[in-house]
Design a protein around this motif. Structure first.
Motif, PDB file in Angstrom:
ATOM      1  N   THR A  88       0.833  -1.203   0.000  1.00 14.11           N
ATOM      2  CA  THR A  88       0.000   0.000   0.000  1.00 14.11           C
ATOM      3  C   THR A  88       0.868   1.254   0.000  1.00 14.11           C
ATOM      4  OG1 THR A  88      -1.798  -1.134   1.157  1.00 14.11           O
ATOM      5  CG2 THR A  88      -1.779   1.269   1.259  1.00 14.11           C
ATOM      6  N   THR A  89       1.938   1.228   0.775  1.00 11.09           N
ATOM      7  CA  THR A  89       2.860   2.369   0.805  1.00 11.09           C
ATOM      8  C   THR A  89       3.526   2.562  -0.554  1.00 11.09           C
ATOM      9  OG1 THR A  89       3.315   2.008   3.158  1.00 11.09           O
ATOM     10  CG2 THR A  89       4.905   3.333   1.923  1.00 11.09           C
ATOM     11  N   ALA A  90       3.975   1.464  -1.162  1.00 18.20           N
ATOM     12  CA  ALA A  90       4.596   1.553  -2.482  1.00 18.20           C
ATOM     13  C   ALA A  90       3.602   2.073  -3.517  1.00 18.20           C
ATOM     14  CB  ALA A  90       5.133   0.180  -2.896  1.00 18.20           C
ATOM     15  N   ASP A  99       8.518   6.611  -8.339  1.00 16.75           N
ATOM     16  CA  ASP A  99       8.771   5.189  -8.535  1.00 16.75           C
ATOM     17  C   ASP A  99      10.004   4.702  -7.775  1.00 16.75           C
ATOM     18  OD1 ASP A  99       6.582   4.998 -10.281  1.00 16.75           O
ATOM     19  OD2 ASP A  99       7.807   5.665 -11.970  1.00 16.75           O
ATOM     20  N   LEU A 100      11.040   5.533  -7.708  1.00 14.88           N
ATOM     21  CA  LEU A 100      12.251   5.104  -7.011  1.00 14.88           C
ATOM     22  C   LEU A 100      11.996   4.938  -5.515  1.00 14.88           C
ATOM     23  CD1 LEU A 100      15.010   7.191  -8.813  1.00 14.88           C
ATOM     24  CD2 LEU A 100      14.467   4.774  -9.101  1.00 14.88           C
ATOM     25  N   TYR A 101      11.124   5.779  -4.955  1.00 12.42           N
ATOM     26  CA  TYR A 101      10.766   5.613  -3.546  1.00 12.42           C
ATOM     27  C   TYR A 101      10.019   4.294  -3.349  1.00 12.42           C
ATOM     28  CZ  TYR A 101      12.127  10.378  -2.329  1.00 12.42           C
ATOM     29  OH  TYR A 101      12.846  11.520  -2.092  1.00 12.42           O
ATOM     30  N   ALA A 102       9.096   3.996  -4.277  1.00 15.01           N
ATOM     31  CA  ALA A 102       8.353   2.730  -4.192  1.00 15.01           C
ATOM     32  C   ALA A 102       9.302   1.542  -4.265  1.00 15.01           C
ATOM     33  CB  ALA A 102       7.323   2.663  -5.319  1.00 15.01           C
ATOM     34  N   ILE A 103      10.251   1.604  -5.191  1.00 12.30           N
ATOM     35  CA  ILE A 103      11.218   0.515  -5.331  1.00 12.30           C
ATOM     36  C   ILE A 103      12.057   0.389  -4.069  1.00 12.30           C
ATOM     37  CG2 ILE A 103      13.280  -0.218  -6.599  1.00 12.30           C
ATOM     38  CD1 ILE A 103      11.966   1.050  -9.108  1.00 12.30           C
ATOM     39  N   GLY A 104      12.437   1.514  -3.491  1.00 20.47           N
ATOM     40  CA  GLY A 104      13.230   1.484  -2.262  1.00 20.47           C
ATOM     41  C   GLY A 104      12.480   0.863  -1.102  1.00 20.47           C
ATOM     42  N   VAL A 105      11.203   1.200  -0.965  1.00 16.61           N
ATOM     43  CA  VAL A 105      10.385   0.612   0.101  1.00 16.61           C
ATOM     44  C   VAL A 105      10.291  -0.899  -0.072  1.00 16.61           C
ATOM     45  CG1 VAL A 105       8.025   0.451   0.979  1.00 16.61           C
ATOM     46  CG2 VAL A 105       9.053   2.690   0.592  1.00 16.61           C
TER      47      VAL A 105
END
Length: 211
Positions: A88-90, A99-105
């Motif tokens: 959900t956060t991603a 997108d990079l934040y989602a990938i990092g999470v």
């Protein structure tokens, strides 16, 4: 010239205000004056007061609408788990175009749970989004890791097929979905939607073949 006038006026106002209302030790006012003169010297050296003003263009809106992935994920994945919270956060980051934040999470969560099929599917989807809809080798690897972690999980083949369909690879999407349909129980909540998608692709591919 206007830039110089504005800078000198601001320096004078700041200097007078601090000298009058500030509490400085002996010699402090002299230090303040030296600091202001140093600032003026730096502006004279690097500033460009003659340039015309130009407003900064507004930032482009990169937010995305809710995807099929976000809506359909709840029918195939557990909803009240730690992995679900991570996904959900991603999703929230992806909707904002981050997108990079989602990938990092997702990467951080996979360090703790490397055999989570749900998280690997999320990673595959995030990599596809980051590549503007292209199914890259990295995304295919993420979906393959998901399938290996849980061979009977419907998510890996379904969302891999969804990614293929979104990138225009309809034959690959059809193969992924048809294989999943063949082993999907009759009472599965996603079976009717899956069967409809396979029929739609069959019709599309048949139409392309007759052209």
């Amino acid at each position: 010239m206007t830039g110089w006038v504005i800078l000198i006026v601001l320096a004078a106002v700041i200097g007078v205000g601090l000298a009058r209302f500030g509490r400085f030790p002996r010699g402090g006012v002299e230090l303040l004056g030296a600091a202001l003169l140093l600032a003026l010297a730096g502006y004279a050296w690097q500033g460009q007061p003659g340039l015309a003003g130009r407003p900064t263009p507004p930032r482009a809106d990169v937010a995305r609408a809710n995807s099929d992935y976000g809506a359909l994920r709840e029918t195939m994945f557990e909803r009240f788990t730690g992995d679900a919270q991570v996904l959900t956060t991603a999703d929230a980051f992806q909707r904002q175009g981050l997108d990079l934040y989602a990938i990092g999470v997702l990467r951080g969560a996979l360090v703790r749970r490397p055999r989570s099929a749900d998280l690997w599917v999320g990673m595959g989807n995030a990599l596809v989004a980051h590549a503007d809809g292209l199914v890259t080798p990295a995304a295919e690897l993420a979906f393959a890791r998901a399938a290996k972690a849980s061979p009977l999980h419907p998510g890996p083949p379904f969302f891999l097929g969804l990614a293929y369909a979104g990138s225009g690879q309809f034959d690959r999407a059809r193969d992924a979905w048809a294989g999943l349909l063949a082993r999907t129980p009759a009472n599965a909540p996603w079976r009717a939607d899956l069967a409809l998608r396979v029929r739609a692709l069959d019709a599309l591919l048949a139409s392309d073949a007759t052209r």
